[in-house]
Design an enzyme around this catalytic site. Structure first.
Site, PDB file in Angstrom:
ATOM      1  N   LEU A 131      12.529 -23.888  60.937  1.00  0.00           N
ATOM      2  CA  LEU A 131      13.960 -23.613  60.923  1.00  0.00           C
ATOM      3  C   LEU A 131      14.275 -22.663  59.772  1.00  0.00           C
ATOM      4  O   LEU A 131      14.043 -22.982  58.604  1.00  0.00           O
ATOM      5  CB  LEU A 131      14.747 -24.914  60.769  1.00  0.00           C
ATOM      6  CG  LEU A 131      14.570 -25.923  61.907  1.00  0.00           C
ATOM      7  CD1 LEU A 131      15.386 -27.180  61.634  1.00  0.00           C
ATOM      8  CD2 LEU A 131      14.958 -25.320  63.253  1.00  0.00           C
ATOM      9  N   GLY A 153      12.025 -26.035  55.244  1.00  0.00           N
ATOM     10  CA  GLY A 153      11.359 -25.633  54.011  1.00  0.00           C
ATOM     11  C   GLY A 153      11.849 -26.438  52.823  1.00  0.00           C
ATOM     12  O   GLY A 153      13.042 -26.456  52.537  1.00  0.00           O
ATOM     13  N   ASP A 157      15.647 -22.708  45.674  1.00  0.00           N
ATOM     14  CA  ASP A 157      15.279 -21.423  45.044  1.00  0.00           C
ATOM     15  C   ASP A 157      16.468 -20.570  44.642  1.00  0.00           C
ATOM     16  O   ASP A 157      16.295 -19.456  44.144  1.00  0.00           O
ATOM     17  CB  ASP A 157      14.379 -20.626  45.984  1.00  0.00           C
ATOM     18  CG  ASP A 157      15.080 -20.258  47.290  1.00  0.00           C
ATOM     19  OD1 ASP A 157      16.185 -20.784  47.543  1.00  0.00           O
ATOM     20  OD2 ASP A 157      14.526 -19.458  48.048  1.00  0.00           O
ATOM     21  N   CYS A 200      10.591 -18.530  54.440  1.00  0.00           N
ATOM     22  CA  CYS A 200      10.142 -19.388  55.542  1.00  0.00           C
ATOM     23  C   CYS A 200       9.952 -18.588  56.831  1.00  0.00           C
ATOM     24  O   CYS A 200       9.017 -18.841  57.598  1.00  0.00           O
ATOM     25  CB  CYS A 200      11.137 -20.528  55.755  1.00  0.00           C
ATOM     26  SG  CYS A 200      11.258 -21.652  54.347  1.00  0.00           S
ATOM     27  N   LEU A 218      19.756 -22.668  63.156  1.00  0.00           N
ATOM     28  CA  LEU A 218      20.853 -23.502  63.631  1.00  0.00           C
ATOM     29  C   LEU A 218      21.954 -22.602  64.199  1.00  0.00           C
ATOM     30  O   LEU A 218      22.158 -21.485  63.711  1.00  0.00           O
ATOM     31  CB  LEU A 218      21.420 -24.347  62.493  1.00  0.00           C
ATOM     32  CG  LEU A 218      20.489 -25.410  61.899  1.00  0.00           C
ATOM     33  CD1 LEU A 218      21.195 -26.120  60.741  1.00  0.00           C
ATOM     34  CD2 LEU A 218      20.054 -26.405  62.942  1.00  0.00           C
ATOM     35  N   VAL A 270      23.680 -20.386  53.530  1.00  0.00           N
ATOM     36  CA  VAL A 270      22.554 -21.139  53.002  1.00  0.00           C
ATOM     37  C   VAL A 270      22.933 -22.616  52.921  1.00  0.00           C
ATOM     38  O   VAL A 270      23.936 -22.978  52.305  1.00  0.00           O
ATOM     39  CB  VAL A 270      22.149 -20.622  51.608  1.00  0.00           C
ATOM     40  CG1 VAL A 270      20.996 -21.442  51.045  1.00  0.00           C
ATOM     41  CG2 VAL A 270      21.763 -19.153  51.684  1.00  0.00           C
ATOM     42  N   LEU A 271      22.121 -23.468  53.538  1.00  0.00           N
ATOM     43  CA  LEU A 271      22.347 -24.908  53.516  1.00  0.00           C
ATOM     44  C   LEU A 271      21.220 -25.587  52.748  1.00  0.00           C
ATOM     45  O   LEU A 271      20.111 -25.075  52.668  1.00  0.00           O
ATOM     46  CB  LEU A 271      22.407 -25.460  54.950  1.00  0.00           C
ATOM     47  CG  LEU A 271      23.477 -24.878  55.865  1.00  0.00           C
ATOM     48  CD1 LEU A 271      23.363 -25.495  57.256  1.00  0.00           C
ATOM     49  CD2 LEU A 271      24.869 -25.113  55.304  1.00  0.00           C
TER      50      LEU A 271
END
Length: 327
Positions: A209, A229, A233, A241, A255, A268-269
């Site tokens: 993902l 992942g 970072d 990833c 997603l 970014v989640l």
């Protein structure tokens, strides 16, 4: 600082809470608030050092260390000692409180333990894995955050009526030592693997993902293993990833955020947010509800309207022509 938040997933059939997660504001502080790793000094990324004896004793291997490093080590030792003392005192306080309530016959205030299903009891054979092979790309602070997010993933899985088959792979670096150092993690219902992702699973089964993928995840396939992942970072390893998936021949997907949401902020989640979205979807089969219930309010995500919901404005009818009458 982010605010306290409760995340609840309600079962449509029973109305019972499936996921109930309370996160502390200091723990889930937005990653943007953190100082970039590139700007941190060497002193800030020193590994944990266990120090025996009292605070007044001389520190071992002190030669060659700066005063700042020595102060940090003394503070770390003192903080660890206080943390253990507070935990012990809290456990005693809770036991005494429960005993007093039982003696008084006031059972209404006692928290009832929920019946949780284990992975072995679950009807779900769907595998979800965290890839923890990125220790060398994180400083110790971020490794601790990653381990913390594993715990939140476990909580979400544990509260699900049918937990995923939850795997953590490549888990053999400093993050594993941090994880093992917490006594609450010892009996967690998780499959922990020292081996790398491609050793634990067949490459053709793996779906990584990643937000950079051109493939949109529409549903989960229990013949596949979906991989998140395990890295914090601060966006310094963007596309990592996706690049790994392409180099190793893994499948990849993202997603469906763009299909259902309008977001002006970064997409970014965190690790646990992705996991919780998957848990919510597995229960309700509704991506819109899953995304909106988990994505933090600070990202100001709004639902996209379906094309079928858009209504064309009514057309103006031409004005009626009134015939002139001769006077």
């Amino acid at each position: 600082m982010s605010k306290l938040s409760n995340i609840q997933i309600m079962s449509e059939d029973t109305g019972e809470d499936i996921v109930e997660i309370m996160d502390e504001s200091a723990e889930r502080q937005d990653d943007e608030d953190d100082e970039p790793a590139s700007k941190r000094s060497k002193d800030d990324i020193e590994g944990a050092v266990q120090i025996e004896g009292s605070q007044d004793e001389e520190l071992p291997d002190a030669e060659g260390m700066s005063k700042k490093q020595l102060r940090r080590l003394k503070y770390k030792k003192k903080w660890e000692e206080k943390k253990l003392e507070k935990r012990a005192a809290e456990r005693i306080r809770k036991k005494e409180k429960r005993a007093a309530l039982k003696e008084a016959g006031d059972l209404s205030k006692l928290r009832k333990r929920k019946d949780f299903r284990t992975m072995a009891q679950s009807n779900s054979k769907q595998r979800i894995a965290l890839d923890m092979s990125f220790d060398d790309l994180m400083i110790e602070k971020d490794q601790k955050r990653t381990v913390q997010q594993i715990g939140w993933c476990y909580t979400a899985n544990r509260h699900s009526p049918n937990p995923f088959q939850f795997h953590v792979v490549g888990f053999d670096g400093l993050s594993r030592k941090i994880y093992n150092g917490n006594e609450h993690n010892l009996n967690q219902d998780i499959f922990l693997h020292h081996e790398k992702l491609e050793t634990v699973f067949k490459p053709e089964e793996i779906i990584y993902l990643t937000s950079e993928s051109e493939n949109t995840l529409s549903e989960l396939d229990d013949t596949k293993v979906y991989v998140i992942g395990g890295i914090v970072d601060h966006n310094s390893q963007k596309g990592l990833c996706h690049r790994i998936a392409k180099e190793k021949g893994f499948g990849h997907a993202r997603l469906p955020l763009d299909e259902h949401l309008l977001m002006k902020s970064r997409r970014v989640l965190t690790i646990n947010q992705v996991y919780e979205i998957l848990v919510h979807w597995s229960v309700h089969k509704d991506w819109k509800a899953a995304l909106l219930s988990i994505i933090p309010e600070r990202k100001n995500a709004q639902l996209k309207k379906d094309k079928s919901e858009t209504v064309d404005p009514p057309k103006e009818e031409p004005a009626a022509v009134v015939p002139k009458t001769e006077s």
